[in-house]
Scaffold this motif. Structure first.
Motif, PDB file in Angstrom:
ATOM      1  N   ALA A 117      36.695  37.759  31.634  1.00  0.00           N
ATOM      2  CA  ALA A 117      37.032  37.585  33.060  1.00  0.00           C
ATOM      3  C   ALA A 117      37.949  37.241  33.511  1.00  0.00           C
ATOM      4  N   ASN A 118      37.884  35.805  33.564  1.00  0.00           N
ATOM      5  CA  ASN A 118      39.190  35.136  34.143  1.00  0.00           C
ATOM      6  C   ASN A 118      40.975  35.555  33.758  1.00  0.00           C
ATOM      7  N   ASP A 119      41.065  36.216  32.335  1.00  0.00           N
ATOM      8  CA  ASP A 119      41.633  36.427  31.689  1.00  0.00           C
ATOM      9  C   ASP A 119      42.342  37.440  33.134  1.00  0.00           C
ATOM     10  N   TRP A 120      41.851  39.001  33.276  1.00  0.00           N
ATOM     11  CA  TRP A 120      41.778  39.918  33.879  1.00  0.00           C
ATOM     12  C   TRP A 120      41.579  39.779  35.043  1.00  0.00           C
ATOM     13  N   TYR A 121      40.911  38.603  35.942  1.00  0.00           N
ATOM     14  CA  TYR A 121      41.184  37.605  37.413  1.00  0.00           C
ATOM     15  C   TYR A 121      42.877  37.927  37.189  1.00  0.00           C
ATOM     16  N   ILE A 122      43.550  36.894  36.259  1.00  0.00           N
ATOM     17  CA  ILE A 122      44.677  36.781  36.802  1.00  0.00           C
ATOM     18  C   ILE A 122      45.733  37.873  36.627  1.00  0.00           C
ATOM     19  N   ALA A 123      45.478  38.557  35.622  1.00  0.00           N
ATOM     20  CA  ALA A 123      46.403  39.367  35.693  1.00  0.00           C
ATOM     21  C   ALA A 123      45.912  39.887  36.839  1.00  0.00           C
ATOM     22  N   ILE A 124      45.871  40.381  37.484  1.00  0.00           N
ATOM     23  CA  ILE A 124      45.319  41.681  38.256  1.00  0.00           C
ATOM     24  C   ILE A 124      45.365  40.971  39.564  1.00  0.00           C
ATOM     25  N   CYS A 125      45.355  39.810  39.715  1.00  0.00           N
ATOM     26  CA  CYS A 125      45.516  38.799  41.239  1.00  0.00           C
ATOM     27  C   CYS A 125      46.836  37.940  41.096  1.00  0.00           C
ATOM     28  N   GLN A 126      46.774  37.340  40.207  1.00  0.00           N
ATOM     29  CA  GLN A 126      48.003  36.259  39.929  1.00  0.00           C
ATOM     30  C   GLN A 126      49.648  37.095  39.070  1.00  0.00           C
TER      31      GLN A 126
END
Length: 210
Positions: A117-126
């Protein structure tokens, strides 16, 4: 005399004693196991062989498939064998192995899903910082930290459970060696151990979120 002899085996009482239902249970679990085995092996094979899938998302997905494969492989084959041979017995050491690996594969899923989930968060938001933050080395270190910490967690849980002396009753109302069921078979009051086991599991889960 039964209160003086330490149990060397346990009885798994999760399903019916009727032969026809045992065969039905075997067939159903065989279908589920083969489906899970085929699906997870295809995912692992595709990610390993296709260089386009050598990304953090698919690397963690491969680890998740390994966990799912291990979890079902440690429970289903023994349950199917017992149904096919019309027996309910599992040895003491077989139970230890089942508890250790079941805890290993199930408790590792939570931190792995959080990292995904953190990996996807970084890919989308940063997105501009994604490649610098989620390098191959960082992904391997994250996965290794999950496996190492989970081996320690499973070893502590398993050691805590099997430090108990099991005498007399050896029947578990479950189709695999489940931790709380084992604590109920202790030769003395294991209420405090049950509380500690549940509290440690809650702490482990909350720590993953933090």
């Amino acid at each position: 005399m039964s209160n003086q002899i330490t149990n060397t085996e346990f009885l798994l009482l999760g399903f019916s004693d009727i032969r026809e239902l045992q065969i039905l249970h075997f067939m159903m679990f065989l279908g589920i196991y083969l489906g899970a085995l085929t699906g997870n092996l295809l995912i692992i094979k595709a990610i390993v062989l296709d260089h386009h899938l050598h990304t953090p998302m698919y690397f963690f997905l491969m680890n998740l498939s390994i966990l799912d494969l291990g979890c079902i492989s440690i429970v289903d084959p023994k349950s199917m064998a017992n149904s096919l041979m019309s027996t309910m017995v599992i040895s003491y050491y077989g139970c230890i192995i089942q508890v250790f690996f079941f805890l290993l594969f199930t408790t590792a899923e939570l931190p792995l899903l959080i990292i995904m989930a953190n990996d996807w968060y970084i890919a989308i938001c940063q997105p501009l910082r994604y490649k610098s933050m989620m390098k191959r080395r960082a992904c391997v270190q994250l996965a290794a930290s999950i496996w190492i910490s989970d081996v320690l967690n499973s070893a502590l849980h398993t050691g805590n459970i099997f430090a108990i002396i099991f005498c007399g009753d050896n029947e578990m109302e479950q189709f695999f060696c489940e931790t709380l069921q084992l604590l109920k078979l202790a030769s003395y009051d294991s209420h405090l151990r049950e509380i500690r086991t549940i509290a440690f599991s809650v702490y482990f889960a909350l720590n993953c979120f933090f």
